[in-house]
Design a protein around this motif. Sequence first.
Motif, PDB file in Angstrom:
ATOM      1  N   ILE A 267       0.850  -1.189   0.000  1.00 52.78           N
ATOM      2  CA  ILE A 267       0.000   0.000   0.000  1.00 52.78           C
ATOM      3  C   ILE A 267       0.886   1.240   0.000  1.00 52.78           C
ATOM      4  O   ILE A 267       1.782   1.374   0.833  1.00 52.78           O
ATOM      5  CB  ILE A 267      -0.915   0.040   1.243  1.00 52.78           C
ATOM      6  N   SER A 268       0.641   2.149  -0.924  1.00 56.74           N
ATOM      7  CA  SER A 268       1.413   3.390  -0.972  1.00 56.74           C
ATOM      8  C   SER A 268       0.476   4.571  -1.154  1.00 56.74           C
ATOM      9  O   SER A 268      -0.653   4.432  -1.632  1.00 56.74           O
ATOM     10  CB  SER A 268       2.441   3.357  -2.115  1.00 56.74           C
ATOM     11  N   GLY A 269       0.937   5.742  -0.769  1.00 56.54           N
ATOM     12  CA  GLY A 269       0.130   6.946  -0.895  1.00 56.54           C
ATOM     13  C   GLY A 269       0.681   8.037   0.002  1.00 56.54           C
ATOM     14  O   GLY A 269       1.418   7.771   0.954  1.00 56.54           O
ATOM     15  N   LYS A 270       0.295   9.256  -0.290  1.00 53.55           N
ATOM     16  CA  LYS A 270       0.813  10.379   0.486  1.00 53.55           C
ATOM     17  C   LYS A 270       0.232  10.380   1.894  1.00 53.55           C
ATOM     18  O   LYS A 270      -0.725   9.663   2.204  1.00 53.55           O
ATOM     19  CB  LYS A 270       0.498  11.693  -0.221  1.00 53.55           C
ATOM     20  N   THR A 271       0.810  11.212   2.761  1.00 52.16           N
ATOM     21  CA  THR A 271       0.353  11.323   4.139  1.00 52.16           C
ATOM     22  C   THR A 271      -1.141  11.648   4.184  1.00 52.16           C
ATOM     23  O   THR A 271      -1.610  12.536   3.482  1.00 52.16           O
ATOM     24  CB  THR A 271       1.138  12.432   4.872  1.00 52.16           C
ATOM     25  N   GLY A 272      -1.860  10.904   5.015  1.00 49.35           N
ATOM     26  CA  GLY A 272      -3.284  11.161   5.187  1.00 49.35           C
ATOM     27  C   GLY A 272      -4.183  10.459   4.194  1.00 49.35           C
ATOM     28  O   GLY A 272      -5.401  10.643   4.210  1.00 49.35           O
ATOM     29  N   SER A 273      -3.610   9.628   3.312  1.00 45.19           N
ATOM     30  CA  SER A 273      -4.431   8.956   2.301  1.00 45.19           C
ATOM     31  C   SER A 273      -5.120   7.705   2.848  1.00 45.19           C
ATOM     32  O   SER A 273      -5.952   7.107   2.158  1.00 45.19           O
ATOM     33  CB  SER A 273      -3.580   8.587   1.071  1.00 45.19           C
ATOM     34  N   GLY A 274      -4.782   7.302   4.075  1.00 45.15           N
ATOM     35  CA  GLY A 274      -5.466   6.174   4.700  1.00 45.15           C
ATOM     36  C   GLY A 274      -4.743   4.851   4.604  1.00 45.15           C
ATOM     37  O   GLY A 274      -5.349   3.789   4.777  1.00 45.15           O
ATOM     38  N   LYS A 275      -3.441   4.877   4.357  1.00 44.31           N
ATOM     39  CA  LYS A 275      -2.661   3.644   4.209  1.00 44.31           C
ATOM     40  C   LYS A 275      -2.707   2.792   5.473  1.00 44.31           C
ATOM     41  O   LYS A 275      -3.014   1.593   5.418  1.00 44.31           O
ATOM     42  CB  LYS A 275      -1.191   3.989   3.895  1.00 44.31           C
ATOM     43  N   SER A 276      -2.369   3.411   6.606  1.00 40.69           N
ATOM     44  CA  SER A 276      -2.313   2.668   7.867  1.00 40.69           C
ATOM     45  C   SER A 276      -3.693   2.149   8.256  1.00 40.69           C
ATOM     46  O   SER A 276      -3.815   1.046   8.798  1.00 40.69           O
ATOM     47  CB  SER A 276      -1.753   3.551   8.988  1.00 40.69           C
TER      48      SER A 276
ATOM     49  N   ILE B 142       7.220   1.925   5.670  1.00 44.60           N
ATOM     50  CA  ILE B 142       8.431   1.570   4.940  1.00 44.60           C
ATOM     51  C   ILE B 142       8.882   2.784   4.131  1.00 44.60           C
ATOM     52  O   ILE B 142       8.066   3.517   3.564  1.00 44.60           O
ATOM     53  CB  ILE B 142       8.208   0.360   4.005  1.00 44.60           C
ATOM     54  N   GLY B 143      10.175   3.020   4.136  1.00 45.57           N
ATOM     55  CA  GLY B 143      10.726   4.090   3.312  1.00 45.57           C
ATOM     56  C   GLY B 143      10.785   5.449   3.954  1.00 45.57           C
ATOM     57  O   GLY B 143      10.970   6.450   3.263  1.00 45.57           O
TER      58      GLY B 143
ATOM     59  N   ASN C  55       6.165 -17.509   0.523  1.00 35.92           N
ATOM     60  CA  ASN C  55       5.335 -18.711   0.357  1.00 35.92           C
ATOM     61  C   ASN C  55       4.999 -19.404   1.679  1.00 35.92           C
ATOM     62  O   ASN C  55       4.596 -20.572   1.688  1.00 35.92           O
ATOM     63  CB  ASN C  55       6.009 -19.726  -0.585  1.00 35.92           C
ATOM     64  N   LYS C  56       5.155 -18.673   2.802  1.00 39.96           N
ATOM     65  CA  LYS C  56       4.827 -19.234   4.114  1.00 39.96           C
ATOM     66  C   LYS C  56       3.822 -18.369   4.870  1.00 39.96           C
ATOM     67  O   LYS C  56       3.123 -18.864   5.762  1.00 39.96           O
ATOM     68  CB  LYS C  56       6.100 -19.403   4.951  1.00 39.96           C
ATOM     69  N   GLY C  57       3.778 -17.088   4.558  1.00 36.43           N
ATOM     70  CA  GLY C  57       2.857 -16.187   5.233  1.00 36.43           C
ATOM     71  C   GLY C  57       2.639 -14.946   4.388  1.00 36.43           C
ATOM     72  O   GLY C  57       3.346 -14.711   3.410  1.00 36.43           O
ATOM     73  N   SER C  58       1.656 -14.150   4.771  1.00 37.29           N
ATOM     74  CA  SER C  58       1.342 -12.919   4.037  1.00 37.29           C
ATOM     75  C   SER C  58       1.884 -11.708   4.781  1.00 37.29           C
ATOM     76  O   SER C  58       1.893 -11.678   6.013  1.00 37.29           O
ATOM     77  CB  SER C  58      -0.172 -12.776   3.872  1.00 37.29           C
ATOM     78  N   THR C  59       2.313 -10.719   4.016  1.00 35.63           N
ATOM     79  CA  THR C  59       2.858  -9.488   4.587  1.00 35.63           C
ATOM     80  C   THR C  59       2.198  -8.285   3.927  1.00 35.63           C
ATOM     81  O   THR C  59       2.018  -8.262   2.711  1.00 35.63           O
ATOM     82  CB  THR C  59       4.388  -9.413   4.371  1.00 35.63           C
ATOM     83  N   ILE C  60       1.813  -7.310   4.746  1.00 39.02           N
ATOM     84  CA  ILE C  60       1.341  -6.030   4.240  1.00 39.02           C
ATOM     85  C   ILE C  60       2.439  -5.003   4.491  1.00 39.02           C
ATOM     86  O   ILE C  60       2.898  -4.854   5.625  1.00 39.02           O
ATOM     87  CB  ILE C  60       0.041  -5.577   4.936  1.00 39.02           C
ATOM     88  N   LEU C  61       2.878  -4.328   3.443  1.00 39.36           N
ATOM     89  CA  LEU C  61       3.858  -3.254   3.579  1.00 39.36           C
ATOM     90  C   LEU C  61       3.203  -1.948   3.156  1.00 39.36           C
ATOM     91  O   LEU C  61       2.622  -1.868   2.076  1.00 39.36           O
ATOM     92  CB  LEU C  61       5.099  -3.523   2.733  1.00 39.36           C
ATOM     93  N   SER C  62       3.309  -0.943   4.018  1.00 38.11           N
ATOM     94  CA  SER C  62       2.643   0.326   3.772  1.00 38.11           C
ATOM     95  C   SER C  62       3.614   1.477   3.947  1.00 38.11           C
ATOM     96  O   SER C  62       4.420   1.480   4.879  1.00 38.11           O
ATOM     97  CB  SER C  62       1.470   0.471   4.760  1.00 38.11           C
ATOM     98  N   GLY C  63       3.557   2.444   3.039  1.00 37.56           N
ATOM     99  CA  GLY C  63       4.427   3.606   3.164  1.00 37.56           C
ATOM    100  C   GLY C  63       4.142   4.641   2.095  1.00 37.56           C
ATOM    101  O   GLY C  63       3.405   4.400   1.135  1.00 37.56           O
ATOM    102  N   GLN C  64       4.740   5.811   2.256  1.00 36.83           N
ATOM    103  CA  GLN C  64       4.539   6.890   1.294  1.00 36.83           C
ATOM    104  C   GLN C  64       5.272   6.631  -0.017  1.00 36.83           C
ATOM    105  O   GLN C  64       4.849   7.104  -1.077  1.00 36.83           O
ATOM    106  CB  GLN C  64       5.029   8.211   1.899  1.00 36.83           C
ATOM    107  N   VAL C  65       6.368   5.892   0.059  1.00 32.52           N
ATOM    108  CA  VAL C  65       7.200   5.650  -1.121  1.00 32.52           C
ATOM    109  C   VAL C  65       6.613   4.519  -1.962  1.00 32.52           C
ATOM    110  O   VAL C  65       6.331   3.435  -1.453  1.00 32.52           O
ATOM    111  CB  VAL C  65       8.636   5.292  -0.702  1.00 32.52           C
TER     112      VAL C  65
END
Length: 248
Positions: free
Chosen positions: A102-111, A167-168, A189-199
């Motif tokens: 997930i990416s987007g500028k500050t306040g876009s609702g990523k978290s 991240i970033g 291939n063992k688990g799922s990861t969500i990575l979120s950041g502005q970059v």
Amino acid sequence: MLNNPTVEKLKSLKLKVMAQMLSDPDAALRELSFEERLGIMVEKEWLSKKNSRIERLLRQASLGLNACIEDIDYTVDRTIDKKVIQTLSTCAFIEQKLNIVISGKTGSGKSYIACALGNCACRHGYTAKYFRIPELLLEIQESKLENRYTKYMLSLQNIKLLILDDIGLKAYSLEESRDILEIAESRYNKGSTILSGQVSHTQWYDLFPDPTIADAIMDRVIHNAYILALDSKISMREVMAERIIKNL
């Protein structure tokens, strides 16, 4: 007289709801057959245990925000694909061991979206854990100093849905890059990861000093991931603050 020892045995089996219903029966159920009454008791016990497990999973997840899928704002000022969110809310991606970026500028609702998906995972019975990456890297460093690095990294590997926020925020050192690669490698291939950041993920190469490590991280995270690029004309923090003020 029969109920007393039976109630105690139910309690010893940790069937507390059934024990309570037997010791204090509902008069409205007396007209039902034995099978019907038993079915209701079992159903209520099952629901109680299910709810207790969800509460425990949510506590352990330590989600950064009290967020849920049902409260996501899909107004015209936001670029969020509702169909994709609805697909992700089934948690099939966890069974398939896919990632979300997930990416987007500050306040876009990523978290918020990341935590809402974490909440959804817990409600589906999966283990989840939220970290801000700067704090996670500090915890990893501490585990090295205390000679429990292997054990700590194994604990991350065993989480069904790992949420890594922010991240970033900065470029990573070589040691930090290796730790991030270790997480990506151990979960591939063992688990799922969500990575979120502005970059945007297209700029992640600039975060890591070694191009080989950058390639390895991207290869293990991006190629099997849903990519959510968010945009919003107004900060969702501002929107939420206005709603709170109106409700006062």
